[in-house]
Design a protein around this motif. Structure first.
Motif, PDB file in Angstrom:
ATOM      1  N   THR A  97       0.843  -1.196   0.000  1.00  0.00           N
ATOM      2  CA  THR A  97       0.000   0.000   0.000  1.00  0.00           C
ATOM      3  C   THR A  97       0.876   1.244   0.000  1.00  0.00           C
ATOM      4  O   THR A  97       1.986   1.236   0.539  1.00  0.00           O
ATOM      5  CB  THR A  97      -0.925   0.030   1.232  1.00  0.00           C
ATOM      6  OG1 THR A  97      -0.128  -0.005   2.412  1.00  0.00           O
ATOM      7  CG2 THR A  97      -1.886  -1.138   1.233  1.00  0.00           C
ATOM      8  N   TRP A  98       0.376   2.310  -0.649  1.00  0.00           N
ATOM      9  CA  TRP A  98       1.082   3.577  -0.704  1.00  0.00           C
ATOM     10  C   TRP A  98       0.082   4.677  -1.026  1.00  0.00           C
ATOM     11  O   TRP A  98      -1.053   4.413  -1.401  1.00  0.00           O
ATOM     12  CB  TRP A  98       2.219   3.545  -1.723  1.00  0.00           C
ATOM     13  CG  TRP A  98       1.760   3.480  -3.149  1.00  0.00           C
ATOM     14  CD1 TRP A  98       1.613   4.535  -4.010  1.00  0.00           C
ATOM     15  CD2 TRP A  98       1.377   2.322  -3.899  1.00  0.00           C
ATOM     16  NE1 TRP A  98       1.162   4.096  -5.238  1.00  0.00           N
ATOM     17  CE2 TRP A  98       1.013   2.733  -5.190  1.00  0.00           C
ATOM     18  CE3 TRP A  98       1.296   0.958  -3.608  1.00  0.00           C
ATOM     19  CZ2 TRP A  98       0.589   1.861  -6.170  1.00  0.00           C
ATOM     20  CZ3 TRP A  98       0.872   0.088  -4.587  1.00  0.00           C
ATOM     21  CH2 TRP A  98       0.528   0.527  -5.853  1.00  0.00           C
ATOM     22  N   THR A  99       0.537   5.900  -0.857  1.00  0.00           N
ATOM     23  CA  THR A  99      -0.281   7.057  -1.207  1.00  0.00           C
ATOM     24  C   THR A  99       0.224   7.621  -2.517  1.00  0.00           C
ATOM     25  O   THR A  99       1.421   7.902  -2.663  1.00  0.00           O
ATOM     26  CB  THR A  99      -0.199   8.136  -0.102  1.00  0.00           C
ATOM     27  OG1 THR A  99      -0.631   7.554   1.124  1.00  0.00           O
ATOM     28  CG2 THR A  99      -1.078   9.321  -0.438  1.00  0.00           C
ATOM     29  N   ASP A 100      -0.674   7.772  -3.486  1.00  0.00           N
ATOM     30  CA  ASP A 100      -0.321   8.310  -4.799  1.00  0.00           C
ATOM     31  C   ASP A 100       0.165   9.754  -4.642  1.00  0.00           C
ATOM     32  O   ASP A 100      -0.525  10.586  -4.060  1.00  0.00           O
ATOM     33  CB  ASP A 100      -1.543   8.251  -5.717  1.00  0.00           C
ATOM     34  CG  ASP A 100      -1.197   8.595  -7.145  1.00  0.00           C
ATOM     35  OD1 ASP A 100      -0.730   9.727  -7.385  1.00  0.00           O
ATOM     36  OD2 ASP A 100      -1.407   7.745  -8.026  1.00  0.00           O
ATOM     37  N   ALA A 101       1.355  10.025  -5.148  1.00  0.00           N
ATOM     38  CA  ALA A 101       1.955  11.353  -5.000  1.00  0.00           C
ATOM     39  C   ALA A 101       1.175  12.432  -5.756  1.00  0.00           C
ATOM     40  O   ALA A 101       1.152  13.587  -5.337  1.00  0.00           O
ATOM     41  CB  ALA A 101       3.393  11.326  -5.496  1.00  0.00           C
ATOM     42  N   ASN A 102       0.540  12.060  -6.859  1.00  0.00           N
ATOM     43  CA  ASN A 102      -0.190  13.045  -7.670  1.00  0.00           C
ATOM     44  C   ASN A 102      -1.580  13.347  -7.127  1.00  0.00           C
ATOM     45  O   ASN A 102      -1.999  14.493  -7.089  1.00  0.00           O
ATOM     46  CB  ASN A 102      -0.303  12.566  -9.115  1.00  0.00           C
ATOM     47  CG  ASN A 102       1.048  12.455  -9.783  1.00  0.00           C
ATOM     48  OD1 ASN A 102       1.961  13.202  -9.472  1.00  0.00           O
ATOM     49  ND2 ASN A 102       1.177  11.496 -10.679  1.00  0.00           N
ATOM     50  N   THR A 103      -2.303  12.303  -6.719  1.00  0.00           N
ATOM     51  CA  THR A 103      -3.695  12.486  -6.324  1.00  0.00           C
ATOM     52  C   THR A 103      -3.919  12.441  -4.822  1.00  0.00           C
ATOM     53  O   THR A 103      -4.965  12.864  -4.345  1.00  0.00           O
ATOM     54  CB  THR A 103      -4.583  11.414  -6.971  1.00  0.00           C
ATOM     55  OG1 THR A 103      -4.197  10.133  -6.443  1.00  0.00           O
ATOM     56  CG2 THR A 103      -4.460  11.416  -8.478  1.00  0.00           C
ATOM     57  N   GLY A 104      -2.966  11.869  -4.090  1.00  0.00           N
ATOM     58  CA  GLY A 104      -3.141  11.716  -2.652  1.00  0.00           C
ATOM     59  C   GLY A 104      -4.017  10.528  -2.276  1.00  0.00           C
ATOM     60  O   GLY A 104      -4.273  10.282  -1.099  1.00  0.00           O
TER      61      GLY A 104
END
Length: 122
Positions: free
Chosen positions: A79-86
């Motif tokens: 799991t991760w947080t998308d850098a562009n959309t959050g």
């Protein structure tokens, strides 16, 4: 009791990528295409594999795109947080514990030759 074991047999989708860390460990990543025996379509299921340690080095040295391999491992969800959309993102990854090279030596020789020219007799 809990159980998280995955067994897959399929063809490698791209040449393995290996990374070496300063700690001395190594990580090999690759994709695996697995056909469903009951599926009417020709589309395989694709799996992301991660292989650590000495097995990673074996995969990097002997596995190539198109190789037939068998793996045993466990399913994990990255799991991760998308850098562009959050947005929160995730993907399933198979952490491989055991790797079996299933193709014949001739298959492996043909795979090795495929990157060195158009004439397979060389």
């Amino acid at each position: 009791m809990s159980l998280n074991v995955v067994h897959l047999v399929g063809r490698v989708g791209r040449d393995p990528e290996i990374k070496f860390f300063t700690s001395g460990s190594s990580l090999c990543t690759l994709t695996l295409a697995v056909n469903r025996p009951t599926s009417k379509s020709d589309e395989p299921d694709w799996f992301n594999l991660e292989i650590w340690g000495k097995t990673a080095e074996v995969a990097a040295n002997y596995v190539r795109k198109g190789s037939l391999i068998g793996v045993k491992g466990s399913l994990k969800i990255e799991t991760w947080t998308d850098a562009n959309t959050g947005a929160n993102r995730s993907k399933p990854v198979i952490r491989v514990d055991k790797l079996d090279l299933l193709g014949s030596k001739r298959d492996n020789d043909q795979n090795a030759l495929s990157g060195y020219g158009d004439d397979p007799t060389l």
